[in-house]
Design a protein around this motif. Structure first.
Motif, PDB file in Angstrom:
ATOM      1  N   ARG A 181       0.845  -1.190   0.000  1.00 26.81           N
ATOM      2  CA  ARG A 181       0.000   0.000   0.000  1.00 26.81           C
ATOM      3  C   ARG A 181       0.887   1.249   0.000  1.00 26.81           C
ATOM      4  NH1 ARG A 181      -3.226  -3.283   3.895  1.00 26.81           N
ATOM      5  NH2 ARG A 181      -5.082  -3.966   2.771  1.00 26.81           N
ATOM      6  N   VAL A 182       0.677   2.087  -0.999  1.00 24.71           N
ATOM      7  CA  VAL A 182       1.435   3.332  -1.143  1.00 24.71           C
ATOM      8  C   VAL A 182       0.514   4.499  -0.836  1.00 24.71           C
ATOM      9  CG1 VAL A 182       2.807   4.765  -2.696  1.00 24.71           C
ATOM     10  CG2 VAL A 182       2.890   2.262  -2.920  1.00 24.71           C
ATOM     11  N   ALA A 183       0.908   5.345   0.144  1.00 24.21           N
ATOM     12  CA  ALA A 183       0.076   6.469   0.571  1.00 24.21           C
ATOM     13  C   ALA A 183       0.753   7.792   0.259  1.00 24.21           C
ATOM     14  CB  ALA A 183      -0.202   6.374   2.072  1.00 24.21           C
ATOM     15  N   ASP A 184      -0.063   8.802   0.016  1.00 21.42           N
ATOM     16  CA  ASP A 184       0.422  10.172  -0.188  1.00 21.42           C
ATOM     17  C   ASP A 184       0.523  10.838   1.181  1.00 21.42           C
ATOM     18  OD1 ASP A 184       0.924  12.807  -0.844  1.00 21.42           O
ATOM     19  OD2 ASP A 184      -0.470  12.800  -2.547  1.00 21.42           O
ATOM     20  N   LYS A 185       1.749  11.168   1.626  1.00 22.88           N
ATOM     21  CA  LYS A 185       1.960  11.736   2.961  1.00 22.88           C
ATOM     22  C   LYS A 185       1.276  13.076   3.150  1.00 22.88           C
ATOM     23  CE  LYS A 185       6.292   9.609   4.476  1.00 22.88           C
ATOM     24  NZ  LYS A 185       7.679   9.888   4.886  1.00 22.88           N
ATOM     25  N   SER A 186       0.985  13.734   2.031  1.00 19.45           N
ATOM     26  CA  SER A 186       0.400  15.071   2.135  1.00 19.45           C
ATOM     27  C   SER A 186      -1.084  15.027   2.473  1.00 19.45           C
ATOM     28  CB  SER A 186       0.597  15.838   0.820  1.00 19.45           C
ATOM     29  OG  SER A 186      -0.106  15.205  -0.234  1.00 19.45           O
ATOM     30  N   LEU A 187      -1.704  13.811   2.451  1.00 21.42           N
ATOM     31  CA  LEU A 187      -3.133  13.677   2.709  1.00 21.42           C
ATOM     32  C   LEU A 187      -3.362  12.625   3.790  1.00 21.42           C
ATOM     33  CD1 LEU A 187      -4.410  13.555  -0.987  1.00 21.42           C
ATOM     34  CD2 LEU A 187      -4.555  15.515   0.582  1.00 21.42           C
ATOM     35  N   PRO A 188      -4.410  12.801   4.615  1.00 22.61           N
ATOM     36  CA  PRO A 188      -4.762  11.736   5.560  1.00 22.61           C
ATOM     37  C   PRO A 188      -5.129  10.476   4.799  1.00 22.61           C
ATOM     38  CG  PRO A 188      -5.960  13.752   6.038  1.00 22.61           C
ATOM     39  CD  PRO A 188      -5.314  13.941   4.689  1.00 22.61           C
ATOM     40  N   THR A 189      -4.774   9.330   5.354  1.00 21.94           N
ATOM     41  CA  THR A 189      -5.046   8.062   4.693  1.00 21.94           C
ATOM     42  C   THR A 189      -5.798   7.147   5.648  1.00 21.94           C
ATOM     43  OG1 THR A 189      -2.988   8.286   3.447  1.00 21.94           O
ATOM     44  CG2 THR A 189      -4.038   6.103   3.452  1.00 21.94           C
ATOM     45  N   LEU A 190      -6.845   6.502   5.149  1.00 20.07           N
ATOM     46  CA  LEU A 190      -7.663   5.616   5.946  1.00 20.07           C
ATOM     47  C   LEU A 190      -7.226   4.179   5.697  1.00 20.07           C
ATOM     48  CD1 LEU A 190     -10.155   5.839   7.856  1.00 20.07           C
ATOM     49  CD2 LEU A 190     -11.566   5.304   5.866  1.00 20.07           C
ATOM     50  N   TYR A 191      -6.807   3.489   6.771  1.00 21.77           N
ATOM     51  CA  TYR A 191      -6.362   2.108   6.649  1.00 21.77           C
ATOM     52  C   TYR A 191      -7.282   1.184   7.446  1.00 21.77           C
ATOM     53  CZ  TYR A 191      -1.892   3.242   4.462  1.00 21.77           C
ATOM     54  OH  TYR A 191      -0.921   3.668   3.597  1.00 21.77           O
ATOM     55  N   ASN A 192      -7.588   0.049   6.869  1.00 24.66           N
ATOM     56  CA  ASN A 192      -8.306  -0.984   7.587  1.00 24.66           C
ATOM     57  C   ASN A 192      -7.273  -1.910   8.223  1.00 24.66           C
ATOM     58  OD1 ASN A 192      -9.827  -3.099   8.499  1.00 24.66           O
ATOM     59  ND2 ASN A 192     -11.062  -3.301   6.642  1.00 24.66           N
ATOM     60  N   THR A 193      -7.178  -1.864   9.540  1.00 24.75           N
ATOM     61  CA  THR A 193      -6.158  -2.650  10.236  1.00 24.75           C
ATOM     62  C   THR A 193      -6.600  -4.076  10.494  1.00 24.75           C
ATOM     63  OG1 THR A 193      -6.983  -1.996  12.402  1.00 24.75           O
ATOM     64  CG2 THR A 193      -5.340  -0.557  11.396  1.00 24.75           C
ATOM     65  N   GLY A 194      -7.827  -4.401  10.121  1.00 26.08           N
ATOM     66  CA  GLY A 194      -8.337  -5.730  10.366  1.00 26.08           C
ATOM     67  C   GLY A 194      -8.982  -5.863  11.731  1.00 26.08           C
ATOM     68  N   LEU A 195      -9.000  -4.774  12.495  1.00 25.10           N
ATOM     69  CA  LEU A 195      -9.636  -4.787  13.803  1.00 25.10           C
ATOM     70  C   LEU A 195     -11.064  -4.279  13.665  1.00 25.10           C
ATOM     71  CD1 LEU A 195      -6.619  -3.382  15.847  1.00 25.10           C
ATOM     72  CD2 LEU A 195      -7.265  -5.773  15.496  1.00 25.10           C
ATOM     73  N   SER A 196     -11.679  -3.953  14.776  1.00 26.31           N
ATOM     74  CA  SER A 196     -13.075  -3.536  14.732  1.00 26.31           C
ATOM     75  C   SER A 196     -13.227  -2.076  14.309  1.00 26.31           C
ATOM     76  CB  SER A 196     -13.726  -3.748  16.107  1.00 26.31           C
ATOM     77  OG  SER A 196     -13.027  -2.997  17.094  1.00 26.31           O
ATOM     78  N   ASN A 197     -12.113  -1.355  14.195  1.00 27.89           N
ATOM     79  CA  ASN A 197     -12.195   0.038  13.772  1.00 27.89           C
ATOM     80  C   ASN A 197     -11.165   0.325  12.689  1.00 27.89           C
ATOM     81  OD1 ASN A 197      -9.948  -0.186  15.317  1.00 27.89           O
ATOM     82  ND2 ASN A 197     -10.382   1.498  16.709  1.00 27.89           N
ATOM     83  N   LEU A 198     -11.299   1.489  12.068  1.00 36.80           N
ATOM     84  CA  LEU A 198     -10.373   1.933  11.047  1.00 36.80           C
ATOM     85  C   LEU A 198      -9.420   2.963  11.643  1.00 36.80           C
ATOM     86  CD1 LEU A 198     -12.823   2.368   8.036  1.00 36.80           C
ATOM     87  CD2 LEU A 198     -11.356   0.428   8.548  1.00 36.80           C
ATOM     88  N   ARG A 199      -8.278   3.104  11.028  1.00 36.76           N
ATOM     89  CA  ARG A 199      -7.289   4.045  11.534  1.00 36.76           C
ATOM     90  C   ARG A 199      -7.032   5.138  10.515  1.00 36.76           C
ATOM     91  NH1 ARG A 199      -0.883   2.872  12.782  1.00 36.76           N
ATOM     92  NH2 ARG A 199      -0.327   5.026  13.280  1.00 36.76           N
ATOM     93  N   VAL A 200      -7.048   6.362  10.956  1.00 33.46           N
ATOM     94  CA  VAL A 200      -6.733   7.499  10.091  1.00 33.46           C
ATOM     95  C   VAL A 200      -5.279   7.854  10.319  1.00 33.46           C
ATOM     96  CG1 VAL A 200      -7.178   9.903   9.537  1.00 33.46           C
ATOM     97  CG2 VAL A 200      -9.076   8.395  10.127  1.00 33.46           C
ATOM     98  N   VAL A 201      -4.470   7.827   9.255  1.00 26.98           N
ATOM     99  CA  VAL A 201      -3.056   8.165   9.332  1.00 26.98           C
ATOM    100  C   VAL A 201      -2.863   9.568   8.785  1.00 26.98           C
ATOM    101  CG1 VAL A 201      -0.749   7.529   8.616  1.00 26.98           C
ATOM    102  CG2 VAL A 201      -2.432   5.744   9.076  1.00 26.98           C
ATOM    103  N   LEU A 202      -2.358  10.474   9.630  1.00 27.79           N
ATOM    104  CA  LEU A 202      -2.136  11.861   9.238  1.00 27.79           C
ATOM    105  C   LEU A 202      -0.713  12.011   8.714  1.00 27.79           C
ATOM    106  CD1 LEU A 202      -3.854  13.617  12.254  1.00 27.79           C
ATOM    107  CD2 LEU A 202      -4.785  13.275   9.972  1.00 27.79           C
TER     108      LEU A 202
END
Length: 208
Positions: A181-202
């Protein structure tokens, strides 16, 4: 006076197949060829090891049967001497033993390194690869075919690297996949960690 032809030549016999060596074919089709027309040859004249015989047919100088493996490894079929005779009463010589290595077990692929892999846009990516082992061929890592490379990290998104391999007998391993998975550091990125919630990466956050 009359001329008589005396035949004292013993018929010979061979066994052959279209199945490769090694093979994952079951049953293995076997053709029996005598050097001349014979009588008296029956299915009970064939002895097998690590296999059973069936579907016997034929006449004269040509016969066939199926050799069905009962386990992995070498399977054999034998035809002894003096089981058939030609028109002059000469008994056959023994056939060279028929052999095939039966292998129906697929290789196993193991992905090396991290999976999935998280990258930032423009990061350099070097794939860690994978290994492959087989029950008969041993280590066959060099035969692995990896598709999906190289990864273009200039374009954010989710990429897949797929690994496949086939052993000498034609058995294909279960495909293994690495997700990149390649993310753009300049934008928040939503990742599904496989847990019950999602994580927003700033921007600037560590990705683990």
């Amino acid at each position: 006076g009359e001329i008589y032809t005396i035949d004292k030549v013993a018929p010979t016999v061979t066994m052959s197949t279209t199945a490769p060596e090694p093979t994952n074919t079951s049953p293995v089709p076997v053709t029996v060829t005598f050097s001349e027309t014979v009588t008296g040859f029956t299915a009970t004249d064939i002895s097998a090891s690590n296999a059973t015989t069936n579907a016997f047919s034929g006449s004269g100088g040509s016969y066939s049967f199926n050799l069905t493996p009962t386990g992995q490894g070498v399977v054999t079929a034998s035809i002894a001497a003096k089981v058939a005779v030609d028109a002059a009463g000469n008994s056959n010589t023994a056939a060279m033993q028929f052999r095939r290595t039966y292998d129906s077990v697929a290789p196993i692929i193991t992905i090396l390194g991290t999976n999935p892999v998280y990258l930032a846009k423009n990061d350099q990516y070097t794939d860690a690869g994978a290994t492959a082992t087989d029950n008969l061929d041993g280590v066959i890592t060099e035969k692995i075919v990896a598709t999906g490379l190289p990864i273009d990290t200039m374009i954010p998104g989710t990429y897949s690297v797929r690994y496949n391999v086939t052993d000498k007998a034609g058995n294909s391993a279960e495909e293994k996949t690495r997700t990149v998975r390649v993310a753009d550091k300049s934008l928040p990125t939503l990742y599904n960690t496989g847990l019950s919630n999602l994580r927003v990466v700033l921007p600037g956050d560590a990705i683990d």
